[in-house]
Write an enzyme that holds these catalytic residues in place. Structure first.
Site: not given
Length: 458
Positions: A39, A41, A43, A263, A311, A435
């Protein structure tokens, strides 16, 4: 035999698949989730999470190496890859455990094994067939190679192999100057390796605004990361010392190993998609803007759908499809509004159109502003250089936000709101930014685009 019939049957439990499952279950639909691996995958296990853990370890190494800049007496004794991998794997393990519990708590049926389409809305796993009133294809992606280039996992590696490396190589050739290639190059350079990137396109991270590419290239030169752009790969051979890579023109570059980062391709081969009438192109599943295939009741999400292989795109598509199935009529996803981050040192983050795309669409109506992080207090504290570049439409909305600098990926949340809500510079300029933060740089850039720069030259 048919084991079960679900309202939603999902093939693949990566980002797109499990997000669809979670949302569908939340909406009261019965869900079957087929997964041959773990579970989460790519990513969770071999992509986003482990690579970013490596990048954080690399940041810690750089901090130790450069501690004297901040008046801190420290030194970098070396990189313990066993320790780095234990840290990385621990992060993955904790997230995996959490995801597994979440899936279970929603009452989702997880079907373990390799699934294949055997009917218009039927997935067979082993000898058992499962059916769904709606089918969602989410089979993910794999690391691509080039014709004739064999990845052996030893001298020539994919990113999956690189994540398991038990040593810091003396030297590395990274084939591909996109996101994956630049991130690994950044890690290995921080760990002390000699790195050379080979890229066939004219610049690194060529999908980004040209100014962002140039800024990254300057930073990489400063870090002594070598790169050859506009240089196609020809061949590689194994040597006693590692690999010898020949590029177009005949030059040969040698290193201990080579990472192939050209890729990712869609994981759709042999899954029965075409046999069931799914329209394909170069292995990708073609869909309309509502993630519908040409087959009634069948949707596709994530890396198998042409577009950005990210993802968070998969997450959103999965949620969209679950809501579409439930009849909620969700708004289609604007692909240009998907945020993009390269987690190298320095980082690149962007959303919307780059300057070239904007000028192609709108011509002389396009206006740009670049705010240098040299004027940002927190960036000076962090000792990072870079910029926030805005691409806007004269008397119109912000068309694109492009940022370079350490940690600018954390600014992309506000940037994507600005783009996706079609804000004008005058809408953002009055908003307060704490800031000192790097978020101020976004505010300063919008002040400048609105014609009233503060900590910037007019």
């Amino acid at each position: 035999m048919t084991e079960g019939n679900f309202d939603v049957l999902i093939l693949g439990a990566g980002s797109g698949g499990y997000a669809c499952a979670l949302r569908a279950a939340q909406l009261g639909l019965t869900v079957g989730l087929v997964e041959k691996g773990s579970l989460g995958g790519t990513c969770l296990h071999v992509g986003c999470i482990p690579t970013k853990a490596l990048l954080h370890a690399a940041e810690v190494a750089d901090s130790a190496r450069d501690a004297s800049k901040f008046g801190v007496s420290a030194s970098l004794e070396g990189i313990d890859m066993a320790g780095v991998n234990a840290y990385k794997d621990g992060v993955v393990s904790r997230l995996f455990k959490g995801l597994t519990g979440l899936i279970k708590s929603r009452g989702i049926t997880v079907i373990e094994g390799e699934g294949r389409l055997t009917g218009p809305r039927t997935v067979t796993v082993g000898d058992t067939a499962y059916t769904g009133k709606h089918l969602v294809l989410a089979s993910g992606s794999y690391s691509k190679s080039l014709p004739g280039l064999e990845i052996d996992g030893e001298s020539v590696m994919s990113s999956e192999h690189a994540l398991k490396l038990d040593r810091v190589p003396r030297s590395v050739i990274v084939l591909g100057g996109g996101v994956i290639g630049c991130e690994f190059a950044s890690v290995w350079a921080s760990f002390g390796a000699d790195v050379t990137i080979i890229e066939a396109l004219p610049r690194l991270v060529a999908v980004e605004d040209e100014a962002s590419s140039k800024a990254l290239e300057r930073a990489f030169r400063k870090r002594k990361i070598k790169f050859l752009t506009g240089t196609p790969f020809q061949s590689v051979k194994t040597t006693d010392a590692g690999v010898a890579v020949t590029v177009e023109g005949g030059d040969v570059i040698e290193a201990e190993l080579m990472l192939v980062a050209v890729g990712r391709g869609p994981s759709t081969a042999g899954l029965g998609y075409e046999e069931q009438g799914i329209t394909m192109e170069r292995g990708f599943v073609l869909t309309d803007e509502r993630c519908r295939t040409g087959v009634e009741g069948v949707f596709a999400v994530g890396d198998i759908v042409p577009g950005l292989q990210l993802a968070h795109r998969g997450f959103q598509q999965g949620i969209f499809v679950a809501e579409e199935i439930a009849g909620l009529d969700p708004t289609p996803i604007n692909e240009a509004g998907i945020p993009r981050v390269t987690y190298s040192h320095p980082e690149i983050a962007s959303v919307g159109l780059d300057e070239a795309q904007a000028r192609e669409q709108y011509g002389d109506q396009v206006t740009t502003v670049t705010y240098d992080l040299g004027g940002n207090g927190k960036s000076q504290i962090l000792q990072t250089a870079g910029f926030v570049k805005l691409v806007g439409l004269a008397d119109g909305p912000v068309l694109g936000v492009h940022m370079v600098g350490d940690r600018v990926g954390e600014l992309i949340g506000e940037a994507q709101l600005i783009y996706n809500w079609e804000a004008h510079a005058d809408d953002v300029a009055p908003l307060l930014h704490a800031h000192p933060t790097q978020n101020e740089a976004l505010g300063e850039a919008h002040l400048a685009l609105a014609g009233k720069p503060l900590h910037a030259h007019s």
